[in-house]
Design a protein around this motif. Sequence first.
Motif, PDB file in Angstrom:
ATOM      1  N   UNK A 192      19.869 -13.585  37.207  1.00 17.83           N
ATOM      2  CA  UNK A 192      20.937 -13.605  36.203  1.00 17.83           C
ATOM      3  C   UNK A 192      22.116 -14.450  36.690  1.00 17.83           C
ATOM      4  N   UNK A 193      22.464 -14.289  37.972  1.00 19.62           N
ATOM      5  CA  UNK A 193      23.592 -15.047  38.519  1.00 19.62           C
ATOM      6  C   UNK A 193      23.317 -16.549  38.510  1.00 19.62           C
ATOM      7  N   UNK A 194      22.049 -16.923  38.628  1.00 20.99           N
ATOM      8  CA  UNK A 194      21.680 -18.340  38.617  1.00 20.99           C
ATOM      9  C   UNK A 194      21.550 -18.896  37.201  1.00 20.99           C
ATOM     10  N   UNK A 195      21.617 -18.031  36.202  1.00 23.90           N
ATOM     11  CA  UNK A 195      21.470 -18.476  34.821  1.00 23.90           C
ATOM     12  C   UNK A 195      20.034 -18.635  34.378  1.00 23.90           C
ATOM     13  N   UNK A 196      19.124 -17.893  35.047  1.00 25.27           N
ATOM     14  CA  UNK A 196      17.704 -17.974  34.722  1.00 25.27           C
ATOM     15  C   UNK A 196      17.265 -16.780  33.883  1.00 25.27           C
ATOM     16  N   UNK A 197      16.160 -16.936  33.165  1.00 26.39           N
ATOM     17  CA  UNK A 197      15.487 -15.801  32.546  1.00 26.39           C
ATOM     18  C   UNK A 197      14.938 -14.920  33.664  1.00 26.39           C
ATOM     19  N   UNK A 198      14.969 -13.608  33.472  1.00 28.90           N
ATOM     20  CA  UNK A 198      14.503 -12.693  34.522  1.00 28.90           C
ATOM     21  C   UNK A 198      13.353 -11.836  34.020  1.00 28.90           C
ATOM     22  N   UNK A 199      12.320 -11.715  34.850  1.00 27.40           N
ATOM     23  CA  UNK A 199      11.148 -10.894  34.542  1.00 27.40           C
ATOM     24  C   UNK A 199      10.929  -9.916  35.686  1.00 27.40           C
ATOM     25  N   UNK A 200      10.889  -8.635  35.365  1.00 25.40           N
ATOM     26  CA  UNK A 200      10.608  -7.612  36.359  1.00 25.40           C
ATOM     27  C   UNK A 200       9.144  -7.246  36.365  1.00 25.40           C
ATOM     28  N   UNK A 201       8.604  -6.990  37.561  1.00 28.52           N
ATOM     29  CA  UNK A 201       7.225  -6.532  37.687  1.00 28.52           C
ATOM     30  C   UNK A 201       7.221  -5.194  38.424  1.00 28.52           C
ATOM     31  N   UNK A 202       6.156  -4.428  38.208  1.00 30.80           N
ATOM     32  CA  UNK A 202       6.110  -3.046  38.684  1.00 30.80           C
ATOM     33  C   UNK A 202       5.186  -2.867  39.881  1.00 30.80           C
ATOM     34  N   UNK A 203       5.097  -3.883  40.717  1.00 28.89           N
ATOM     35  CA  UNK A 203       4.267  -3.809  41.919  1.00 28.89           C
ATOM     36  C   UNK A 203       5.119  -3.607  43.172  1.00 28.89           C
ATOM     37  N   UNK A 204       6.381  -3.256  42.956  1.00 24.70           N
ATOM     38  CA  UNK A 204       7.248  -2.808  44.033  1.00 24.70           C
ATOM     39  C   UNK A 204       7.458  -1.318  43.882  1.00 24.70           C
ATOM     40  N   UNK A 205       8.647  -0.834  44.213  1.00 22.76           N
ATOM     41  CA  UNK A 205       8.927   0.593  44.116  1.00 22.76           C
ATOM     42  C   UNK A 205       9.831   0.942  42.940  1.00 22.76           C
ATOM     43  N   UNK A 206      10.457  -0.048  42.323  1.00 29.60           N
ATOM     44  CA  UNK A 206      11.347   0.213  41.194  1.00 29.60           C
ATOM     45  C   UNK A 206      10.534   0.492  39.934  1.00 29.60           C
ATOM     46  N   UNK A 207      11.066   1.362  39.088  1.00 26.54           N
ATOM     47  CA  UNK A 207      10.410   1.701  37.823  1.00 26.54           C
ATOM     48  C   UNK A 207      10.875   0.748  36.720  1.00 26.54           C
ATOM     49  N   UNK A 208      10.178   0.807  35.605  1.00 26.80           N
ATOM     50  CA  UNK A 208      10.593   0.011  34.446  1.00 26.80           C
ATOM     51  C   UNK A 208      12.006   0.384  34.019  1.00 26.80           C
ATOM     52  N   UNK A 209      12.335   1.664  34.110  1.00 26.17           N
ATOM     53  CA  UNK A 209      13.674   2.115  33.727  1.00 26.17           C
ATOM     54  C   UNK A 209      14.734   1.536  34.664  1.00 26.17           C
ATOM     55  N   UNK A 210      14.393   1.419  35.949  1.00 19.98           N
ATOM     56  CA  UNK A 210      15.329   0.829  36.906  1.00 19.98           C
ATOM     57  C   UNK A 210      15.604  -0.638  36.584  1.00 19.98           C
ATOM     58  N   UNK A 211      14.556  -1.362  36.237  1.00 19.62           N
ATOM     59  CA  UNK A 211      14.655  -2.810  36.082  1.00 19.62           C
ATOM     60  C   UNK A 211      15.115  -3.251  34.702  1.00 19.62           C
ATOM     61  N   UNK A 212      14.819  -2.472  33.683  1.00 17.74           N
ATOM     62  CA  UNK A 212      15.023  -2.897  32.301  1.00 17.74           C
ATOM     63  C   UNK A 212      16.427  -3.419  31.996  1.00 17.74           C
ATOM     64  N   UNK A 213      17.495  -2.770  32.483  1.00 16.20           N
ATOM     65  CA  UNK A 213      18.826  -3.282  32.129  1.00 16.20           C
ATOM     66  C   UNK A 213      19.118  -4.678  32.671  1.00 16.20           C
ATOM     67  N   UNK A 214      18.325  -5.127  33.627  1.00 14.60           N
ATOM     68  CA  UNK A 214      18.595  -6.403  34.291  1.00 14.60           C
ATOM     69  C   UNK A 214      17.524  -7.449  34.001  1.00 14.60           C
ATOM     70  N   UNK A 215      16.530  -7.102  33.186  1.00 17.35           N
ATOM     71  CA  UNK A 215      15.389  -7.986  32.955  1.00 17.35           C
ATOM     72  C   UNK A 215      15.270  -8.367  31.489  1.00 17.35           C
ATOM     73  N   UNK A 216      14.836  -9.598  31.260  1.00 21.36           N
ATOM     74  CA  UNK A 216      14.536 -10.031  29.892  1.00 21.36           C
ATOM     75  C   UNK A 216      13.157  -9.555  29.459  1.00 21.36           C
ATOM     76  N   UNK A 217      12.316  -9.208  30.434  1.00 17.67           N
ATOM     77  CA  UNK A 217      10.986  -8.659  30.148  1.00 17.67           C
ATOM     78  C   UNK A 217      10.525  -7.871  31.368  1.00 17.67           C
ATOM     79  N   UNK A 218       9.678  -6.878  31.130  1.00 12.98           N
ATOM     80  CA  UNK A 218       9.054  -6.095  32.197  1.00 12.98           C
ATOM     81  C   UNK A 218       7.541  -6.233  32.042  1.00 12.98           C
TER      82      UNK A 218
END
Length: 233
Positions: A192-218
């Motif tokens: 986001x700081x770089x001005x890019x589209x952001x995509x979260x993936x769920x192969x780490x430890x964060x949940x979709x709920x954790x990532x959703x506010x900061x991602x354009x897609x999960x």
Amino acid sequence: MRERVRGLIFDKDGTLFDFNATWSAWCHGFILGIAEGDPARAAALAERLGYELGNRRFLKSSPVIAGTMDFVVEAALGVRPDFGEAPLRRHIACSTAAAPQIEAAPLAALLDRLTAAGLVLGVATNDSEEPARAHLERAGVLDRFAFIAGYDSGHGAKPTPGMLLAFSEATGIPPGSCVMIGDSLHDLTSGRAAGMTTVGVLTGLASAEDLAPHADAILPDIGALPAWLGLTD
């Protein structure tokens, strides 16, 4: 493919490679090795690293997830100051470079599909650059990436956007035409700081709920990228 997307920049651990499957075994061995048979030392280091020795897994809050080698060095020296910083750094670099990496999706086929569609690929990791390159080479995909940076490559560490902006500069692709793909808030914040589209993936430890506010897609994992991008066979 989605309009204007020309570059994809990936986090490494938890994105290209499954985080727990890859790093839990390494962390268990690292803790026991540093402790040298002392249960109190092992428990203290596990606590600092946010790791459950009994269950052999990272806590969701573990600072290791998005941290750099500097954090691991500091945590280990807090338990074993006698180890010495320089030998400890060498030990961590060698052991992490040798750690078996578990692919989050079959990488060669996926990356070939993305590059065949004209996309330029990069890696931005809070790991050191040298072991990152070793991991990608062992997976047989090092040559698919036009840009690889670690926290020690001179661009800063995530969540600052330095590595991502360096990718944009190196490839000539504007940030607005790039997608940052990662499993942690550090990844998405840097995107986001770089001005890019952001995509979260769920192969780490964060949940979709954790990532959703900061991602354009999960997405469940990077294997879902071609469909999300609208690539056709």
